[in-house]
Enzyme design. Structure first.
Site, PDB file in Angstrom:
ATOM      1  N   GLU B  75       0.816  -1.219   0.000  1.00 53.46           N
ATOM      2  CA  GLU B  75       0.000   0.000   0.000  1.00 53.46           C
ATOM      3  C   GLU B  75       0.848   1.266   0.000  1.00 53.46           C
ATOM      4  O   GLU B  75       0.485   2.252  -0.638  1.00 53.46           O
ATOM      5  CB  GLU B  75      -0.958   0.002   1.196  1.00 53.46           C
ATOM      6  CG  GLU B  75      -2.157  -0.935   1.052  1.00 53.46           C
ATOM      7  CD  GLU B  75      -1.819  -2.395   1.325  1.00 53.46           C
ATOM      8  OE1 GLU B  75      -0.673  -2.677   1.732  1.00 53.46           O
ATOM      9  OE2 GLU B  75      -2.697  -3.258   1.133  1.00 53.46           O
ATOM     10  N   HIS B 142     -11.624  -5.149   8.788  1.00 50.38           N
ATOM     11  CA  HIS B 142     -12.271  -5.053   7.477  1.00 50.38           C
ATOM     12  C   HIS B 142     -13.556  -4.239   7.587  1.00 50.38           C
ATOM     13  O   HIS B 142     -14.520  -4.469   6.861  1.00 50.38           O
ATOM     14  CB  HIS B 142     -12.605  -6.446   6.929  1.00 50.38           C
ATOM     15  CG  HIS B 142     -11.401  -7.254   6.568  1.00 50.38           C
ATOM     16  ND1 HIS B 142     -10.595  -7.854   7.498  1.00 50.38           N
ATOM     17  CD2 HIS B 142     -10.860  -7.549   5.353  1.00 50.38           C
ATOM     18  CE1 HIS B 142      -9.611  -8.495   6.883  1.00 50.38           C
ATOM     19  NE2 HIS B 142      -9.750  -8.321   5.581  1.00 50.38           N
TER      20      HIS B 142
END
Ligand SMILES: Cc1ncc(C[n+]2csc(CCOP(=O)(O)OP(=O)(O)O)c2C)c(N)n1
Lengths: 345, 338
Positions: B75, B142
């Protein structure tokens, strides 16, 4: 002064007298600029920190020289005064930034080594080590999308910076995309005060290149001729499609981390080792022994560099500093989206 | 960005379709941007052939070869790469597989992308798509909402679309901006939220929308919580309470004027957000109204957020962790009593 590159005008590395002398000039100019900046710092004339590349000029200059401004991209780091100038940065822009002139590239919004001109292929480093390598990857991806070929991107880092996740991610990404990236790892044996033994555990950082899928070369970072030959070759390989190149240079930082730091943590024995010599003195000696410059000519060069730096200091000191009343305080290009400007009626 | 260009969805004309989901609107917006601007490219994990973890890029790699690229699980480097491309004239759209993982890209977003224009004068136009928010069973890593974190930093635009039309039009507008945009799309809305067709009505970024008029209290909210707030307002309407519901749409910039005007009509304010309670968007809304509209208030302003714990996995716990129509309704009832 220098005869055309005859056989005698070639070093064992294949580097010509002209090219070596060019490297020497960038090193000399860099050392002169940085000595002046350090003096200004100690005289209280500079706001903020001063970070010097003393002892790393050969490695840095050779990288800058191997690249072509206008075509290539170079993200320099802390100790790249020499390489920055070899790539196209000027003494004046350096001093403007250190002295906070609004005419400098950072306009007083950022300072010292955190300067760049992205439109001229030189991104402005952020402090966070490792973060610039993927930015260079992005410029290279952009050039690829635009169909431009033969572009090379380079990024510098210290051995300490290679311990960051950002560095590993970017090296892996560059290799996955097989980007024409050249990374220059200056292993100056200390990250601030931390010795390399507390930083990594492999024998030589170049061993990592294979793991990333990059080509690795390890050299003596104090030997200008070797640095020039190595970076020229690495840049050519990258330009020809050879994928990422990782050049590790061994050297010693011959100053503190910043001008505030006396580097007392560097053992004297280490400083005295031949391998930790001053690259500028070594290059000067090469100029003399090969007859590429007389002592008098070298003194002239030194005086010229000094004069150039003095002029830039004088000019930058006369220039306006940022005026808070005229500052736009505008962090968005989409100015209408700043809350004070919203048209919500 | 003309309405005539709305075009095909999944190979069918909108007219042939029964409906379009929030997720499909996001895909369509990317499709249109790729079609119309050669500077646009997509970068993210599993987004090429696979079409993304949520299928937000389904078929796009096939339609736009070489412009929809799988990234390594990096990322930080993904965002660094996007910054490099953006400052060189491209318009990257980066998909984070889940908003939660943007924590790894945090440095590149807030220190590299957000500061770039200010420091250098060179714009950094990129969009980071963050599949955000809770869905049942997703757990602590999540389910997060990151808008408050990113809104804290100067130099970023932070969007939180709550409707199918906003998901489409705001994403298209985001791609044209010369600034880094954090696009928080809510996973709960991906499949649940449908419209008959892509609405042609659109508001520019920076303007809040009054979703439902009322005169007894104002609920200011955004993203998935909009729908919980509307359900609460429906319930309260049975008892004769008229609740005004304001959808912020963009949390940065924040349209304070629209909120103030609403509070001027109702005299009561509840700010609702799904993110953690310490600081953040709801705190910002309340503090602004306290500062600029104190004289308009007939009761102390209120805030409702999720609980101050990590987001639980089990549906029994998750269902009470975040605000719901029922808790919003009860909070409004308390507000109305004051
Ligand atoms: C991510 C990050 N952590 C910490 C720092 C603070 N810092 C600045 S320079 C430095 C040492 C860097 O060492 P190295 O990468 O070896 O480069 P050198 O200074 O030796 O040239 C540190 C720790 C930083 N800039 N970035």
């Amino acid at each position: 002064m220098i005869q055309s590159a005859s056989i005698e005008g070639l070093l064992p590395t294949g580097v010509t007298a002209e090219r070596f002398a060019e490297g020497f000039r960038w090193m000399l100019l860099s050392r002169t600029v940085e000595d002046k900046i350090a003096a200004l710092y100690h005289a209280g004339k500079i706001v903020g920190g001063v970070y010097l590349g003393r002892g790393q000029e050969a490695f840095s200059a050779a990288l800058g020289m191997a690249l072509q401004q206008g075509r290539d991209v170079f993200a320099p780091l802390i100790r790249d005064q020499a390489g920055r100038m070899a790539f196209g940065d000027t003494v004046l822009s350096t001093l403007r930034t250190y002295l906070g002139s609004v005419l400098g590239p950072m306009r007083g919004r950022d300072g010292n080594i955190h300067r760049g001109e992205p439109r001229k292929g030189m991104p402005a480093m952020i402090s966070h080590l490792g973060a610039m390598v993927s930015v260079v990857c992005g410029v290279l991806m952009s050039r690829r999308f635009k169909g431009e070929t033969g572009v090379v991107g380079a990024a510098s880092i210290g051995e300490g910076g290679t311990s960051t996740g950002a560095w590993h991610e970017a090296m892996n990404m560059a290799a996955v995309e097989r980007l024409p990236l050249v990374v220059a790892v200056a292993n100056n044996q200390f990250a601030y005060s931390t010795p390399s033994t507390r930083q990594f555990a492999c024998d030589d950082l170049v061993e990592r290149a294979r793991g990333y899928g990059a080509q690795g070369i390890s050299i003596d970072g104090t030997d200008l001729a070797q640095c020039i030959a190595t970076f020229d070759a690495a840049v050519s390989r990258a330009r020809a499609g050879g994928g990422p190149q990782m050049v590790v240079g061994r050297l010693l930082r011959l100053c503190g981390h910043g001008a505030h730091d006396d580097a007392s943590y560097v053992p004297v024995e280490l400083r005295e080792l031949a391998e930790n010599r001053d690259c500028l003195k070594a290059a000067r000696a090469t100029m003399l022994t090969n007859g590429w410059a007389s002592p008098h000519e070298l003194e002239l060069m030194e005086a010229e560099a000094y004069e150039q730096v003095q002029q830039a200091v004088a000019q930058a000191q006369r220039e306006p500093r940022p005026d808070p009343a005229r500052e736009t305080w505008m962090p968005l290009a989409s100015e209408w989206l700043m809350e004070g400007n919203l048209q919500t009626a | 960005m003309d309405a005539a260009g709305v075009g095909m969805v999944d190979g069918r004309k909108p007219a042939d379709r029964v409906s379009i989901t929030y997720l499909e609107a996001i895909r369509e917006a990317q499709n249109k941007a790729l079609r119309e601007d050669p500077a646009v490219f997509l970068y993210g994990q599993d987004i090429a052939t696979f079409g993304g973890a949520f299928k937000a890029t389904k078929n796009l790699a096939k339609e736009f070869p070489g412009r929809v690229l799988d990234s390594p699980i990096s990322e930080d480097a993904m965002l660094g790469m996007a910054v490099g491309a953006a400052i060189d004239g491209m318009r990257p759209i980066v998909e984070m597989q889940f908003a939660d993982f943007s924590s790894i890209a945090f440095n590149q977003i807030i220190n590299q992308a957000a500061t770039h224009y200010w420091r250098t004068g060179v714009p950094c136009p990129l969009v980071v798509r963050l599949p955000s928010g809770g869905t049942s069973g997703s757990g602590p890593f999540h389910s997060q909402n990151m808008e408050s974190l990113y809104a804290h930093y100067p130099g970023l635009v932070v969007l939180t679309p709550a409707t199918v039309g906003d998901a489409y039009w705001m994403l298209l507008e985001a791609i044209t901006l010369n600034d880094p945009v954090i696009f928080c799309e809510h996973k709960f809305l991906y499949y649940h939220l449908k419209a008959d067709s892509l609405p042609e009505e659109r508001l520019p970024i920076g303007k809040a929308r009054i979703m439902r008029g009322g005169r007894h209290a104002t609920v200011v909210t955004y993203s998935a919580m909009l729908h919980e707030a509307l359900a609460a307002a429906n319930e309260l309407a049975r008892d004769g309470f008229e609740i005004e519901v304001v959808d912020l749409r963009s949390v940065k910039p924040l349209d304070t004027d629209t909120i103030l005007a609403s509070v001027a009509r109702t005299g009561r304010l509840l700010a609702v957000g799904e993110s953690f309670p310490w600081g953040g968007v709801t705190a910002e809304v309340v503090s602004r109204i306290a500062m600029e509209g104190f004289h308009l208030l007939d009761a102390p302003p209120r805030r409702l957020n999720c609980k101050d714990t990590p987001i639980p996995y089990h549906p029994n716990l998750w269902a009470v962790h975040r605000p719901t129509a029922a808790t919003i309704e009860s909070s409004i009832r308390d507000l109305l009593k004051q």
